[in-house]
Motif scaffolding. Sequence first.
Motif, PDB file in Angstrom:
ATOM      1  N   MET A   1       5.183 -30.898 -31.380  1.00  0.00           N
ATOM      2  CA  MET A   1       4.741 -32.061 -31.653  1.00  0.00           C
ATOM      3  C   MET A   1       5.820 -32.968 -31.252  1.00  0.00           C
ATOM      4  O   MET A   1       6.892 -32.929 -31.649  1.00  0.00           O
ATOM      5  N   LYS A   2       5.284 -33.899 -30.512  1.00  0.00           N
ATOM      6  CA  LYS A   2       6.212 -35.020 -30.176  1.00  0.00           C
ATOM      7  C   LYS A   2       6.298 -36.132 -31.133  1.00  0.00           C
ATOM      8  O   LYS A   2       5.081 -36.438 -31.755  1.00  0.00           O
ATOM      9  N   ARG A   3       7.419 -36.694 -31.260  1.00  0.00           N
ATOM     10  CA  ARG A   3       7.475 -37.790 -32.296  1.00  0.00           C
ATOM     11  C   ARG A   3       7.984 -39.142 -31.631  1.00  0.00           C
ATOM     12  O   ARG A   3       8.758 -39.224 -30.748  1.00  0.00           O
ATOM     13  N   ILE A   4       7.367 -40.281 -31.926  1.00  0.00           N
ATOM     14  CA  ILE A   4       7.223 -41.367 -31.490  1.00  0.00           C
ATOM     15  C   ILE A   4       8.003 -42.290 -32.235  1.00  0.00           C
ATOM     16  O   ILE A   4       7.466 -42.412 -33.569  1.00  0.00           O
ATOM     17  N   CYS A   5       8.965 -42.815 -31.976  1.00  0.00           N
ATOM     18  CA  CYS A   5       9.641 -43.863 -33.059  1.00  0.00           C
ATOM     19  C   CYS A   5       9.296 -45.290 -32.500  1.00  0.00           C
ATOM     20  O   CYS A   5       9.362 -45.921 -31.120  1.00  0.00           O
ATOM     21  N   VAL A   6       8.810 -45.918 -33.440  1.00  0.00           N
ATOM     22  CA  VAL A   6       8.089 -47.499 -33.367  1.00  0.00           C
ATOM     23  C   VAL A   6       9.424 -48.503 -33.942  1.00  0.00           C
ATOM     24  O   VAL A   6       9.299 -48.472 -35.375  1.00  0.00           O
ATOM     25  N   PHE A   7      10.031 -49.246 -33.312  1.00  0.00           N
ATOM     26  CA  PHE A   7      10.756 -50.429 -33.881  1.00  0.00           C
ATOM     27  C   PHE A   7       9.864 -51.468 -34.006  1.00  0.00           C
ATOM     28  O   PHE A   7       9.214 -52.008 -33.013  1.00  0.00           O
ATOM     29  N   CYS A   8       9.653 -52.227 -35.321  1.00  0.00           N
ATOM     30  CA  CYS A   8       9.026 -53.165 -35.447  1.00  0.00           C
ATOM     31  C   CYS A   8       9.309 -54.026 -36.771  1.00  0.00           C
ATOM     32  O   CYS A   8      10.002 -53.365 -37.425  1.00  0.00           O
ATOM     33  N   GLY A   9       8.907 -54.890 -36.985  1.00  0.00           N
ATOM     34  CA  GLY A   9       9.202 -56.144 -37.961  1.00  0.00           C
ATOM     35  C   GLY A   9       8.858 -55.503 -39.391  1.00  0.00           C
ATOM     36  O   GLY A   9       7.474 -55.147 -39.669  1.00  0.00           O
ATOM     37  N   SER A  10       9.797 -56.137 -40.309  1.00  0.00           N
ATOM     38  CA  SER A  10       9.408 -55.958 -41.747  1.00  0.00           C
ATOM     39  C   SER A  10       8.338 -57.023 -42.140  1.00  0.00           C
ATOM     40  O   SER A  10       8.201 -57.419 -43.308  1.00  0.00           O
ATOM     41  N   LYS A  11       7.961 -58.030 -41.187  1.00  0.00           N
ATOM     42  CA  LYS A  11       6.987 -59.029 -41.400  1.00  0.00           C
ATOM     43  C   LYS A  11       5.770 -58.823 -40.292  1.00  0.00           C
ATOM     44  O   LYS A  11       6.068 -58.101 -39.447  1.00  0.00           O
ATOM     45  N   LYS A  12       4.740 -59.561 -40.649  1.00  0.00           N
ATOM     46  CA  LYS A  12       3.757 -59.336 -39.629  1.00  0.00           C
ATOM     47  C   LYS A  12       3.511 -60.380 -38.624  1.00  0.00           C
ATOM     48  O   LYS A  12       2.871 -60.224 -37.746  1.00  0.00           O
ATOM     49  N   GLY A  13       4.418 -61.401 -38.698  1.00  0.00           N
ATOM     50  CA  GLY A  13       4.349 -62.486 -37.698  1.00  0.00           C
ATOM     51  C   GLY A  13       3.311 -63.533 -37.802  1.00  0.00           C
ATOM     52  O   GLY A  13       2.493 -63.334 -38.591  1.00  0.00           O
ATOM     53  N   THR A  14       3.284 -64.303 -36.870  1.00  0.00           N
ATOM     54  CA  THR A  14       2.032 -65.566 -37.116  1.00  0.00           C
ATOM     55  C   THR A  14       0.631 -65.099 -36.364  1.00  0.00           C
ATOM     56  O   THR A  14      -0.312 -65.678 -36.509  1.00  0.00           O
ATOM     57  N   MET A 169      -2.180 -52.626 -24.829  1.00  0.00           N
ATOM     58  CA  MET A 169      -1.873 -51.355 -25.467  1.00  0.00           C
ATOM     59  C   MET A 169      -2.288 -50.303 -24.560  1.00  0.00           C
ATOM     60  O   MET A 169      -1.931 -49.107 -24.807  1.00  0.00           O
ATOM     61  N   ARG A 170      -3.349 -50.507 -23.799  1.00  0.00           N
ATOM     62  CA  ARG A 170      -3.754 -49.312 -23.041  1.00  0.00           C
ATOM     63  C   ARG A 170      -2.897 -48.971 -21.915  1.00  0.00           C
ATOM     64  O   ARG A 170      -2.816 -47.777 -21.599  1.00  0.00           O
ATOM     65  N   HIS A 171      -2.208 -49.985 -21.425  1.00  0.00           N
ATOM     66  CA  HIS A 171      -1.264 -49.651 -20.527  1.00  0.00           C
ATOM     67  C   HIS A 171       0.030 -48.724 -21.328  1.00  0.00           C
ATOM     68  O   HIS A 171       0.457 -47.903 -20.601  1.00  0.00           O
ATOM     69  N   LEU A 172       0.436 -49.489 -22.672  1.00  0.00           N
ATOM     70  CA  LEU A 172       1.147 -48.664 -23.153  1.00  0.00           C
ATOM     71  C   LEU A 172       0.754 -47.189 -23.472  1.00  0.00           C
ATOM     72  O   LEU A 172       1.544 -46.143 -23.200  1.00  0.00           O
ATOM     73  N   THR A 173      -0.301 -46.801 -24.031  1.00  0.00           N
ATOM     74  CA  THR A 173      -0.531 -45.680 -24.161  1.00  0.00           C
ATOM     75  C   THR A 173      -0.804 -44.509 -22.949  1.00  0.00           C
ATOM     76  O   THR A 173      -0.345 -43.495 -23.013  1.00  0.00           O
ATOM     77  N   ASP A 174      -1.325 -45.235 -21.946  1.00  0.00           N
ATOM     78  CA  ASP A 174      -1.252 -44.636 -20.548  1.00  0.00           C
ATOM     79  C   ASP A 174       0.298 -44.200 -20.261  1.00  0.00           C
ATOM     80  O   ASP A 174       0.420 -43.039 -19.777  1.00  0.00           O
ATOM     81  N   MET A 175       1.192 -45.069 -20.394  1.00  0.00           N
ATOM     82  CA  MET A 175       2.570 -44.663 -19.941  1.00  0.00           C
ATOM     83  C   MET A 175       3.086 -43.632 -20.701  1.00  0.00           C
ATOM     84  O   MET A 175       3.801 -42.835 -20.257  1.00  0.00           O
ATOM     85  N   ILE A 176       2.759 -43.793 -22.045  1.00  0.00           N
ATOM     86  CA  ILE A 176       3.291 -42.622 -22.873  1.00  0.00           C
ATOM     87  C   ILE A 176       2.643 -41.432 -22.606  1.00  0.00           C
ATOM     88  O   ILE A 176       3.590 -40.353 -22.422  1.00  0.00           O
ATOM     89  N   LYS A 177       1.657 -41.315 -22.378  1.00  0.00           N
ATOM     90  CA  LYS A 177       0.667 -39.942 -22.188  1.00  0.00           C
ATOM     91  C   LYS A 177       1.291 -39.539 -20.874  1.00  0.00           C
ATOM     92  O   LYS A 177       1.812 -38.173 -20.740  1.00  0.00           O
ATOM     93  N   ARG A 178       1.721 -40.170 -19.771  1.00  0.00           N
ATOM     94  CA  ARG A 178       2.234 -39.598 -18.480  1.00  0.00           C
ATOM     95  C   ARG A 178       3.618 -39.413 -18.689  1.00  0.00           C
ATOM     96  O   ARG A 178       3.710 -38.447 -18.389  1.00  0.00           O
ATOM     97  N   ASP A 179       4.273 -39.966 -19.325  1.00  0.00           N
ATOM     98  CA  ASP A 179       5.545 -39.431 -19.698  1.00  0.00           C
ATOM     99  C   ASP A 179       5.681 -38.212 -20.407  1.00  0.00           C
ATOM    100  O   ASP A 179       6.587 -37.380 -20.042  1.00  0.00           O
ATOM    101  N   LEU A 180       5.115 -37.953 -21.409  1.00  0.00           N
ATOM    102  CA  LEU A 180       5.040 -37.057 -22.414  1.00  0.00           C
ATOM    103  C   LEU A 180       4.605 -35.900 -21.329  1.00  0.00           C
ATOM    104  O   LEU A 180       4.950 -34.579 -21.721  1.00  0.00           O
ATOM    105  N   SER A 181       3.529 -35.969 -20.648  1.00  0.00           N
ATOM    106  CA  SER A 181       2.888 -34.882 -19.897  1.00  0.00           C
ATOM    107  C   SER A 181       4.061 -34.320 -18.910  1.00  0.00           C
ATOM    108  O   SER A 181       4.101 -33.185 -18.826  1.00  0.00           O
ATOM    109  N   ALA A 182       4.634 -35.232 -18.329  1.00  0.00           N
ATOM    110  CA  ALA A 182       5.736 -34.889 -17.372  1.00  0.00           C
ATOM    111  C   ALA A 182       7.105 -34.443 -17.883  1.00  0.00           C
ATOM    112  O   ALA A 182       7.482 -33.437 -17.263  1.00  0.00           O
ATOM    113  N   ASN A 183       7.344 -34.556 -19.244  1.00  0.00           N
ATOM    114  CA  ASN A 183       8.390 -33.737 -19.897  1.00  0.00           C
ATOM    115  C   ASN A 183       7.814 -32.643 -20.721  1.00  0.00           C
ATOM    116  O   ASN A 183       8.785 -32.504 -21.486  1.00  0.00           O
ATOM    117  N   SER A 184       6.709 -32.280 -20.791  1.00  0.00           N
ATOM    118  CA  SER A 184       6.265 -31.052 -21.452  1.00  0.00           C
ATOM    119  C   SER A 184       6.872 -29.652 -20.783  1.00  0.00           C
ATOM    120  O   SER A 184       6.872 -29.536 -19.872  1.00  0.00           O
TER     121      SER A 184
END
Length: 184
Positions: A1-14, A169-184
């Motif tokens: 299983m690959k683990r994805i680290c997400v850096f994000c706020g402790s607030k939700k923003g406006t 978001m679609r661009h993000l998930t497509d890039m992640i899928k591509r990179d994870l596949s290339a590094n499998s």
Amino acid sequence: MKRICVFCGSKKGTNPQYEEWALTLGSWIAGAGHGLVFGGGSIGLMGVIADACLAEGGEVIGVIPTHLNNVEIGHPGVSRMIEVENMFDRKSIMLKYSDLFVVLPGGFGTLDELFEVITLAQLKQHDKPLYILNGDGLFDPLLQQINDLVVKGFISEKNLALFHIAKDMRHLTDMIKRDLSANS
């Protein structure tokens, strides 16, 4: 299983869109069979992404400094909570347990994590990909500042390739899928 680290706020923003991004990404991570590593908080975008991943049956590892456990209210439902002494240890553990990094909206802590990961990549301390979700142009001023530092000779242009900018978001998930596949 690959683990994805997400850096994000402790607030939700406006902008409610930020919360939607966290919900969508958390659900996608679990649905794609990956695990989430995050700052361990139950509030703000951190809580949203953890809840979304957990709701889909995903593995969620929280990493929280003891002194923030009361402020950010450590998430009680995570698969594993790693309590650390300080922010330096938090970043080190997150780096250790993650295969790649995603930056969502956040404050100083999120920016600190972004720059720590990119600096360590520049110094060849890791080769894990870093993605920035810039769907509404939130990070445009920061990216412009980085480009200005390239022009002024403080950052090597080749180091711009150390992070990837997603327009949605679609661009993000497509890039992640591509990179994870290339590094499998």
